[in-house]
Scaffold this active site. Sequence first.
Site, PDB file in Angstrom:
ATOM      1  N   ASP A  54      59.084  72.645 133.380  1.00 20.24           N
ATOM      2  CA  ASP A  54      60.282  72.966 132.593  1.00 20.24           C
ATOM      3  C   ASP A  54      60.480  71.926 131.482  1.00 20.24           C
ATOM      4  O   ASP A  54      61.411  72.032 130.678  1.00 20.24           O
ATOM      5  CB  ASP A  54      61.522  73.125 133.474  1.00 20.24           C
ATOM      6  CG  ASP A  54      61.838  71.887 134.288  1.00 20.24           C
ATOM      7  OD1 ASP A  54      61.090  70.893 134.202  1.00 20.24           O
ATOM      8  OD2 ASP A  54      62.844  71.904 135.027  1.00 20.24           O
ATOM      9  N   SER A  55      59.561  70.948 131.409  1.00 20.05           N
ATOM     10  CA  SER A  55      59.515  70.042 130.248  1.00 20.05           C
ATOM     11  C   SER A  55      59.216  70.846 128.979  1.00 20.05           C
ATOM     12  O   SER A  55      59.372  70.331 127.869  1.00 20.05           O
ATOM     13  CB  SER A  55      58.468  68.944 130.451  1.00 20.05           C
ATOM     14  OG  SER A  55      57.246  69.491 130.888  1.00 20.05           O
ATOM     15  N   ASP A  93      57.294  75.623 137.284  1.00 24.25           N
ATOM     16  CA  ASP A  93      58.600  75.078 137.659  1.00 24.25           C
ATOM     17  C   ASP A  93      59.636  76.185 137.754  1.00 24.25           C
ATOM     18  O   ASP A  93      59.757  77.020 136.842  1.00 24.25           O
ATOM     19  CB  ASP A  93      59.087  74.099 136.578  1.00 24.25           C
ATOM     20  CG  ASP A  93      58.815  72.651 136.944  1.00 24.25           C
ATOM     21  OD1 ASP A  93      58.641  72.353 138.145  1.00 24.25           O
ATOM     22  OD2 ASP A  93      58.761  71.825 136.012  1.00 24.25           O
ATOM     23  N   LYS A 123      57.102  75.082 141.768  1.00 28.71           N
ATOM     24  CA  LYS A 123      57.595  73.732 142.067  1.00 28.71           C
ATOM     25  C   LYS A 123      59.109  73.757 141.908  1.00 28.71           C
ATOM     26  O   LYS A 123      59.620  74.451 141.027  1.00 28.71           O
ATOM     27  CB  LYS A 123      56.977  72.705 141.106  1.00 28.71           C
ATOM     28  CG  LYS A 123      57.584  71.295 141.233  1.00 28.71           C
ATOM     29  CD  LYS A 123      56.769  70.234 140.557  1.00 28.71           C
ATOM     30  CE  LYS A 123      57.045  69.994 139.093  1.00 28.71           C
ATOM     31  NZ  LYS A 123      58.452  69.660 138.755  1.00 28.71           N
ATOM     32  N   GLU A 125      62.800  71.047 142.388  1.00 28.05           N
ATOM     33  CA  GLU A 125      63.270  69.668 142.512  1.00 28.05           C
ATOM     34  C   GLU A 125      64.253  69.529 143.672  1.00 28.05           C
ATOM     35  O   GLU A 125      65.129  70.380 143.838  1.00 28.05           O
ATOM     36  CB  GLU A 125      63.953  69.231 141.200  1.00 28.05           C
ATOM     37  CG  GLU A 125      63.010  69.208 140.014  1.00 28.05           C
ATOM     38  CD  GLU A 125      63.691  68.749 138.715  1.00 28.05           C
ATOM     39  OE1 GLU A 125      64.888  68.379 138.739  1.00 28.05           O
ATOM     40  OE2 GLU A 125      63.005  68.771 137.673  1.00 28.05           O
ATOM     41  N   GLU A 192      58.324  61.252 140.809  1.00 26.45           N
ATOM     42  CA  GLU A 192      58.464  60.834 139.409  1.00 26.45           C
ATOM     43  C   GLU A 192      59.261  59.536 139.309  1.00 26.45           C
ATOM     44  O   GLU A 192      60.358  59.409 139.878  1.00 26.45           O
ATOM     45  CB  GLU A 192      59.172  61.960 138.614  1.00 26.45           C
ATOM     46  CG  GLU A 192      59.349  61.621 137.147  1.00 26.45           C
ATOM     47  CD  GLU A 192      59.734  62.820 136.288  1.00 26.45           C
ATOM     48  OE1 GLU A 192      59.714  63.972 136.776  1.00 26.45           O
ATOM     49  OE2 GLU A 192      60.032  62.597 135.097  1.00 26.45           O
TER      50      GLU A 192
HETATM   51  O1  KIV Z   1      58.403  69.585 133.890  1.00 22.46           O
HETATM   52  C1  KIV Z   1      57.527  68.721 134.010  1.00 22.46           C
HETATM   53  O2  KIV Z   1      56.729  68.459 133.106  1.00 22.46           O
HETATM   54  C2  KIV Z   1      57.453  67.998 135.280  1.00 22.46           C
HETATM   55  C3  KIV Z   1      56.515  66.841 135.362  1.00 22.46           C
HETATM   56  C4  KIV Z   1      57.079  65.681 134.631  1.00 22.46           C
HETATM   57  C5  KIV Z   1      56.160  66.497 136.743  1.00 22.46           C
HETATM   58  O3  KIV Z   1      58.132  68.325 136.199  1.00 22.46           O
END
Ligand code: KIV
Length: 274
Positions: A54-55, A93, A123, A125, A192
């Site tokens: 989600d980055s 994510d 994934k 959190e 992280e």
């Molecule tokens: O969204 C992302 O890029 C991440 C990584 C920093 C692990 O969750």
Amino acid sequence: MSVHPAPNKYKKITTHVLQEMKEKGKKIAMLTAYDYSLAKIVDAAGIDAILVGDSASNVMAGHITTLPITLDQMIYHASSVVRAIERALVIVDLPFGSYQGNSKTALDSTIRIMKESGAHAVKLEGGSEVIESVARIISAGVPVMGHLGLTPQSIYKFGTYNVRAKEEEEAEKLLKDAILLQEAGCFALVMEKIPAELATKVTQALSIPTIGIGAGGGVDGQVLVLHDMLGLTTEFSPRFLRRYLNLAEEINGAVGAYVKDVKAKDFPNEKEQY
Ligand code: KIV
């Protein structure tokens, strides 16, 4: 720059391959990707896992946090990546708001990602707070990767992007959460921006692979945001980030040269037209 062909021992990386890598002490290399063209290059270079993070909210859309990206937007990015890859495991994510409500919402969001993008895993959190959702997703047959430490979807709770779990209480909770996630059936765990010593301790306590970002070398694998390690982003320079290229500068030079050629009526030349 040399070309790195994919190592051919494993034709396709699955969650079982990652587990085998941990057991054999082989490090796992993971990067983010969000689009077809870059994912194709990253996959062909031999990456083990691609995270459609989600980055994307930051590096693709320019938001200051990961909170605004939607489930539809994550599915768009993930399906572009899936069309590009031949070998890597693709993990997506679950975006903010698509799983925190309750486990039914979490499962519904996951099913949309899996059906509409063709990705291999998701994934999310958090630890104990999301454990019911983790278990429900896994019971539907979808592999889940956990994410502890600095969890950017909680940035307004943390207040800063500083290193997490430096204090004993938070470190103890992180270790407990890691064990909970493993017991719930997670196939791997991202940690992280936490002290290297803690990340090593968690890695030794778990039988599933751990992947670190700013968590030192005692973990089973590493992940970086592709745009950061390629030097496409310039304003973000945490200590853990190793830049392998300075693409922003290269692209600036190339675009500048193109602009100059067009203005000078040097492009296209005789050979570049019909
Ligand atoms: O969204 C992302 O890029 C991440 C990584 C920093 C692990 O969750």
